[in-house]
Write an enzyme that holds these catalytic residues in place. Sequence first.
Site, PDB file in Angstrom:
ATOM      1  N   SER A 387     -13.086   1.276   9.018  1.00 34.54           N
ATOM      2  CA  SER A 387     -12.921   1.797   7.659  1.00 34.54           C
ATOM      3  C   SER A 387     -14.070   1.328   6.768  1.00 34.54           C
ATOM      4  O   SER A 387     -15.228   1.527   7.105  1.00 34.54           O
ATOM      5  CB  SER A 387     -11.548   1.400   7.117  1.00 34.54           C
ATOM      6  OG  SER A 387     -11.212   2.180   5.991  1.00 34.54           O
ATOM      7  N   ASP A 505      -8.485   7.266   9.879  1.00 37.42           N
ATOM      8  CA  ASP A 505      -8.900   5.881   9.617  1.00 37.42           C
ATOM      9  C   ASP A 505      -8.447   4.943  10.735  1.00 37.42           C
ATOM     10  O   ASP A 505      -7.271   4.869  11.085  1.00 37.42           O
ATOM     11  CB  ASP A 505      -8.290   5.437   8.289  1.00 37.42           C
ATOM     12  CG  ASP A 505      -8.890   4.135   7.772  1.00 37.42           C
ATOM     13  OD1 ASP A 505      -8.952   3.168   8.538  1.00 37.42           O
ATOM     14  OD2 ASP A 505      -9.284   4.095   6.593  1.00 37.42           O
TER      15      ASP A 505
END
Length: 626
Positions: A387, A505
């Site tokens: 991320s 993600d």
Amino acid sequence: MSALPPSKRTESTGADKHELAAVLRRSGLCQGLNPAEVRYVADAVREAHYTAGQVICRQDETGASMFIVARGRIKLAVEEEDGQYQLLDYLGRGEHFGEMALLTESPRHSTASAVTDSELLELDRPHFEQLLSNVPGFAANLSRRLGFRLRWETGRRRRRQRPAAIALVNSTHWTRGLARPLAVALVASGDSVEVITDRPQVWPTGGEYLIERIPAELEAEARVAAVRKRLNQVMEHHDRVIVEVSQTGLERELPALVSPCEEIWWLVEWSYWDRIRDNLKRFLAAEPKLAERTRIVWVLHHRERFPPVESRDWGLAGRDLQIVLDEGTAEASRDQREGITRIVRHLQGIQVGVALGGGAARGMAHLGVLRALESEGIFFDSIAGTSSGALMGLAYAGGWEPGEALDEFAQALTPHRFIRALPGGSLWYMWTMFRLRAWDRMLRAYLGEATLEQLRIPFYTVTADLVTGKQVVRDSGDAIHAVLESINIPIVARPILRDGMVLVDGGILNNLPAEVLIARGADLVVGVDVVNRLSQQFAGNTPTTPTERMKRPGLIETVLRINEVQDYGATESRTGGVDLMITPDTSAFEYADFSRAHQLADAGQRAAEEAMPQLKQLLADVEGRR
């Protein structure tokens, strides 16, 4: 102690027993033995000489003896199903091999060959068993050595080779600038070094290391013989020898000159790649077996960021290395110090990695951590990020200084003050960044079409595939695609569809990818967790807010909080592989507020400074084990 039984070995070794004893005392097998026991071992062995390239023993054959290296360098390799050889290790003076075939009465598990002209001490089965019975210290030393190897093979860390002889094959005048700072850095790391070069004149060394010229006046065959002889002599007394030669002018004898070296670095200046590539192809065609020891090293100028990359199936040793050299500066720049550090660690068989966790805007704290570590001369050999950790890791692996990256990201990701003044303005700004695909445009402006293979530091990103429910680790291909997959917050952003996968993600599965680095050989892993403290306030609510006074959060606010809580939980379960965790306190910062990037970086710097003494000790420990 009672007298040892007489040795029953009848053949003469042809070597002076005092010299043999001196060699054996340097071996770990004779550590702690008294003089009589060392002489007893000397009586049990016989000398065996092998020329460079000669096979000593082959994989799968019956083993009737073991060997101790008295002089020279030995290569161990395993033949795989496709007929290719996988390098296991290089062995130098005092090291040993072949004992497992004697202990287990099983076939040899690898092929051993001489890299340079070598002298071995061979111990056959009857004398080996005699030593185990009559010299308990020898048996104990052998057990300790086997235990050490077993720990490496069964543990999470992989033993890597530490080449003693390295060839630098220059392509231009610019690439000749590497040998000098490399030799200085190796000396600073504790190595004794000699450089053998084909330059017409050598540079002054100040006595830190030795340097001598390859005699240009000799005919090619005599020159090769002189270099080989000198290599054997130097390796008796020095940890490293650097053989520096040119790609041009020595074409006929170049393969023979560098073949005794364990690694061959083909030094490349970006502007001349087309010509240099052709030279390399001719070199490999002349001696294909050298490909497994040959590696491309890009010697870059300041501000050259991404060397060209192309599909090539040449069987080279591994990933290209990169080093930026300074242009006429008195003091080494950050870029040169970073590159030299990574190259020296590569030669020492050490890899230090950093895992950067996710946390949206709080990931800006990573840059403060990296800034603090760089100020102390601490650099990394590999990076893994999830991320926002992937976003910051991309900048660092791509050559940005942390301070420079901080200024760029703060400017690009901070919304206009009118947007910030709106209720939830920062949240909506982040939402539009995803929906309008602004992340791609922003990153392309700085990184263009760079691939992960082109980055200066090996870099890995983690994303999650909703089809298989598994994490996906990217280590090749478009660098920006890899980061966009990793930062793709569910619901806020649409899943990315690619190659049969539905990608979101990576923080939903693995918010701190330390084990990604361990699987790729990291000896020491530093983790940076920017969500280690979860704010006990959400949408104006705290644990003590009465029910009737609680506020209902908005949709985007709720989605981002879910991701924040998820990152916190995912990180908690993924810290087992981390040797040192750096934990900036970012709980006072909003999850999506990039406008406070510099304050977040300051929090990261403070956390890194607190951890600095412990990190320096860990680095000293891992470097001391090499």
